[in-house]
Design a protein around this motif. Structure first.
Motif, mmCIF file in Angstrom:
data_model
loop_
_atom_site.group_PDB
_atom_site.id
_atom_site.type_symbol
_atom_site.label_atom_id
_atom_site.label_comp_id
_atom_site.label_asym_id
_atom_site.label_seq_id
_atom_site.Cartn_x
_atom_site.Cartn_y
_atom_site.Cartn_z
ATOM 1 N N HIS A 1 3.426 -3.137 6.489
ATOM 2 C CA HIS A 1 1.969 -2.222 6.501
ATOM 3 C C HIS A 1 2.298 -1.989 7.515
ATOM 4 C CE1 HIS A 1 -0.678 -4.446 2.974
ATOM 5 N NE2 HIS A 1 0.813 -5.448 3.147
ATOM 6 N N SER A 2 1.533 -0.911 7.200
ATOM 7 C CA SER A 2 0.812 0.515 8.845
ATOM 8 C C SER A 2 -0.664 0.419 8.804
ATOM 9 C CB SER A 2 1.845 1.248 8.717
ATOM 10 O OG SER A 2 1.288 2.153 7.785
ATOM 11 N N ARG B 1 -3.289 5.104 -0.484
ATOM 12 C CA ARG B 1 -2.804 3.629 -0.384
ATOM 13 C C ARG B 1 -2.962 2.243 -2.116
ATOM 14 N NH1 ARG B 1 -4.999 0.189 3.139
ATOM 15 N NH2 ARG B 1 -6.418 -1.545 2.703
ATOM 16 N N GLU C 1 1.598 2.919 3.234
ATOM 17 C CA GLU C 1 2.321 2.706 4.486
ATOM 18 C C GLU C 1 3.865 2.411 3.930
ATOM 19 O OE1 GLU C 1 0.297 -0.640 4.117
ATOM 20 O OE2 GLU C 1 -1.861 0.328 4.637
ATOM 21 N N HIS D 1 1.444 -1.344 0.136
ATOM 22 C CA HIS D 1 0.191 0.010 0.232
ATOM 23 C C HIS D 1 1.107 1.270 -0.115
ATOM 24 C CE1 HIS D 1 -3.213 -2.933 1.833
ATOM 25 N NE2 HIS D 1 -2.984 -2.334 1.117
HETATM 26 ZN ZN LIG Z 1 -1.389 -2.389 4.229
#
Ligand SMILES: [Zn+2]
Length: 326
Positions: free
Chosen positions: A119-120, A78, A36, A33
């Motif tokens: 990810h975040s 994203r 992230e 994403h």
């Molecule tokens: Zn993500």
């Protein structure tokens, strides 16, 4: 006035190190994403340390992909044209930018045994790690590496582990497909009613005989998330024996939550009772949100609100409901 369209990236960058002794093959991905970026930054640090000789890859193979969705990364959002972490599969006739990335990324996943996907998340809270199903021979997500995957999850750092995503997602998709009416020709509608739409990086990896975890390192802008990502990469390298340093032991305390239900937002007028954060506990019968028409949505049992998205589009996931695994 229209702004200049962002030119689409034309390549995917990866960095591979081969240890001079045999060993497992690890793939580490950041920015699946585009907004992230903690994984991207942690990978960038470690690439320098490997190049300078501070960190030695001694066995096996590790490949780093610091920016897995370069269009979304360039746009600082994203997704590029769609969510790369859905509907992950090679396609003979790519329809969008993410299809073209998948055509390069899927063979890369095939060429490795283990995936650490960094990810975040949007709302605040502690890091957590997502694993796949228990070992099973079912049709949806057959799997035989649950023990290794749990070992990996435990060593990445966070004390909270979340399981059961694809299974829950597929049930939600089935319900959505049954409710779908006239928009059958709409690609977006077709995607969100396809059970394969739930297949992202880790699910694809499992479908090819490997295993992997998704590590949610912290809030997007939390500088600590980079350290969480870095620690997890070093732990994974140590656990798999790719570096000489042994990993630090798994945390003594852990909490395993099982996703049991996904609730779609049906209408732009559907609202949450309050600003939920992931893993906020709820008591049985407690009101989580209210439908446009006034109907309350209540917790079926004691559990947790997970991945709430107050801005989700109508017909898409609004939040998940999880229970503590017995
Ligand atoms: Zn993500």
């Amino acid at each position: 006035m229209t702004s200049t369209p962002t030119p689409h990236p034309t390549h995917l960058r990866s960095h591979t190190f081969h240890g001079l002794a045999p060993g497992p093959r690890l793939l580490v991905t950041g920015a699946v994403h585009g907004n992230e970026t903690c994984g991207t930054r942690a990978i960038t640090q470690l690439l320098e340390e490997i190049d300078s000789g501070q960190l030695g890859i001694e066995r096996g193979t590790v490949t780093f992909v610091p920016i897995t969705n370069p269009l979304a990364y360039r746009l600082k959002q994203r997704m590029g044209e769609r969510n790369l972490n859905r509907n992950m599969a090679p396609s003979a006739i790519p329809q969008d930018f993410e299809d073209r990335i998948a055509n390069v990324l899927c063979p890369l996943l095939d060429a490795h045994d283990v995936l650490l996907d960094l990810h975040s998340f949007h709302t605040g809270g502690a890091p957590f790690v997502m694993i796949g199903p228990q070992n099973n021979t079912g049709a949806l997500e057959p799997f035989g590496h649950a023990a290794e995957e749990m070992q990996l999850a435990l060593h990445t750092g966070p004390h909270r582990i979340v399981e059961g995503w694809l299974d829950t997602y597929a049930r939600g998709v089935k319900r959505r497909a049954e409710a779908a009416s006239t928009s059958a020709g709409d690609r977006k509608q077709a995607l969100v009613t396809d059970p394969n739409y739930g297949v992202g990086t880790t699910e694809y990896m499992r479908s090819r005989g490997g295993y992997g975890v998704t590590l949610e390192c912290g809030q997007h802008d939390d500088p600590a998330a980079v350290g969480v990502a870095r620690h997890a990469i070093l732990q994974t390298l140590g656990l798999l024996g790719l570096i000489a340093q042994a990993p630090s032991p798994e945390p003594a305390e852990r909490e395993i939550l099982r996703l049991v239900e996904v609730v779609d937002r049906d209408h732009a007028g559907d609202t949450f009772t309050r600003e939920w954060r992931s893993f906020d506990p709820v008591k049985r019968g407690e009101t989580i949100g209210t439908r446009h028409g006034g109907e309350p949505i209540t917790a079926p049992v004691d559990g947790f609100v997970v991945f709430p998205n107050p801005r989700s589009e109508a017909g898409q996931e609004w939040f998940y409901f999880a229970q503590r695994r017995a």
